[in-house]
Design an enzyme around this catalytic site. Structure first.
Site, PDB file in Angstrom:
ATOM      1  N   SER A   3     -22.339 -18.385  -4.857  1.00 10.48           N
ATOM      2  CA  SER A   3     -22.217 -18.204  -5.888  1.00 10.48           C
ATOM      3  C   SER A   3     -20.902 -18.750  -6.589  1.00 10.48           C
ATOM      4  O   SER A   3     -20.790 -18.821  -7.848  1.00 10.48           O
ATOM      5  CB  SER A   3     -21.929 -16.570  -5.706  1.00 10.48           C
ATOM      6  OG  SER A   3     -21.117 -16.270  -5.143  1.00 10.48           O
ATOM      7  N   GLY A  25     -25.385 -15.913  -3.114  1.00  8.73           N
ATOM      8  CA  GLY A  25     -25.667 -15.268  -2.075  1.00  8.73           C
ATOM      9  C   GLY A  25     -26.009 -16.173  -0.860  1.00  8.73           C
ATOM     10  O   GLY A  25     -26.642 -15.559   0.041  1.00  8.73           O
ATOM     11  N   ASN A  72     -20.277 -16.345   2.484  1.00  6.01           N
ATOM     12  CA  ASN A  72     -21.212 -15.081   2.831  1.00  6.01           C
ATOM     13  C   ASN A  72     -21.430 -14.801   4.180  1.00  6.01           C
ATOM     14  O   ASN A  72     -21.557 -13.693   4.536  1.00  6.01           O
ATOM     15  CB  ASN A  72     -22.513 -15.290   1.982  1.00  6.01           C
ATOM     16  CG  ASN A  72     -22.537 -15.404   0.632  1.00  6.01           C
ATOM     17  OD1 ASN A  72     -21.819 -14.187   0.021  1.00  6.01           O
ATOM     18  ND2 ASN A  72     -23.004 -16.287  -0.150  1.00  6.01           N
ATOM     19  N   ASP A  86     -15.209  -7.661  -9.896  1.00  2.00           N
ATOM     20  CA  ASP A  86     -15.598  -7.507  -8.549  1.00  2.00           C
ATOM     21  C   ASP A  86     -14.599  -7.863  -7.469  1.00  2.00           C
ATOM     22  O   ASP A  86     -14.746  -7.537  -6.223  1.00  2.00           O
ATOM     23  CB  ASP A  86     -16.858  -8.079  -8.228  1.00  2.00           C
ATOM     24  CG  ASP A  86     -16.958  -9.476  -8.392  1.00  2.00           C
ATOM     25  OD1 ASP A  86     -15.932 -10.413  -8.401  1.00  2.00           O
ATOM     26  OD2 ASP A  86     -18.125 -10.018  -8.444  1.00  2.00           O
ATOM     27  N   HIS A 139     -15.576 -13.071  -7.197  1.00  2.00           N
ATOM     28  CA  HIS A 139     -15.972 -14.273  -7.910  1.00  2.00           C
ATOM     29  C   HIS A 139     -15.225 -14.693  -8.987  1.00  2.00           C
ATOM     30  O   HIS A 139     -14.361 -13.941  -9.604  1.00  2.00           O
ATOM     31  CB  HIS A 139     -17.439 -13.677  -8.523  1.00  2.00           C
ATOM     32  CG  HIS A 139     -18.580 -13.647  -7.789  1.00  2.00           C
ATOM     33  ND1 HIS A 139     -18.980 -12.346  -7.328  1.00  2.00           N
ATOM     34  CD2 HIS A 139     -19.302 -14.395  -6.956  1.00  2.00           C
ATOM     35  CE1 HIS A 139     -20.090 -12.342  -6.594  1.00  2.00           C
ATOM     36  NE2 HIS A 139     -20.088 -13.585  -6.137  1.00  2.00           N
TER      37      HIS A 139
END
Length: 201
Positions: free
Chosen positions: A30, A67, A96, A177, A180
């Protein structure tokens, strides 16, 4: 006759320029897929503009998927190499894996496979390293960080120790969040990668 010769010469010049044009393949998650942003605002898109501004004829193929894990990247890579025949492969994966607590040894094996596949195809490799937040514990975060360091030394590949330097955990540089990178962080990411990438072009 003369017009025909000029036309043929122009065609040969255009063919030669196309043949010289290289491809930079970005395989990431991402962070490189510009999650939460227009992909045209992401660092990979900014890279294509930087290449043109610096006089490079390379195109950028951004094959990043939000992801994605190192296992997913390793599974996708053979097709990407066959399709795009890149001169340079940028590997931006592993975040991830770490967030899911997967074994660092598995991450190292997957990235090693991707480096070997890329080199076997004739491409140079840039490895973008990641770090995990301290709440994952010293033992795990250290082992995770060492994956990138060890691979860079073992495989002798171009390496950025922490791709999110100046971004991760920096106020205003991350989206709400906290995971990111924000819009203003994208040029910073490019600057983090560029010094290691430029010599490979």
């Amino acid at each position: 006759m003369r017009a025909g010769l000029i036309g043929a010469a122009l065609c040969l010049m255009m063919w030669g320029q196309a043949a010289l044009a290289g491809t930079v393949l970005v395989v990431g998650d991402s962070i490189s897929a510009a999650f939460g942003l227009d992909t045209r605002q992401g660092w990979a898109a900014l890279l294509e503009k930087r290449l043109a501004d610096e006089g490079f004829s390379h195109r950028v193929v951004n094959a990043s998927i939000s992801g994605d894990t190192s296992a997913g990247g390793a599974a996708r890579l053979p097709r990407l190499l066959a399709e795009h025949k890149p001169d340079v492969v940028i590997l931006e994966l592993g975040g991830n894996d770490g967030l899911r607590g997967q074994p660092p040894a598995q991450l190292q094996q997957n990235l090693a496979t991707m480096i070997d596949l890329s080199r076997d195809s004739g491409a140079k490799v840039l490895l973008l390293g990641m770090l995990l937040p301290p709440n994952y514990g010293v033992r795990y975060t250290t082992a995770f960080a060492n994956v990138y360091k060890n691979l860079a030394e073992e495989k002798q590949v171009a390496f950025v120790p922490f791709f999110l330097e100046g971004v991760g955990g920096v106020r205003g540089m991350m989206q709400t969040d906290g995971i990111h990178p924000a819009l203003k962080a994208q040029p910073v990411l490019l600057e983090n990668a560029w010094p290691a990438l430029e010599p490979l072009l």
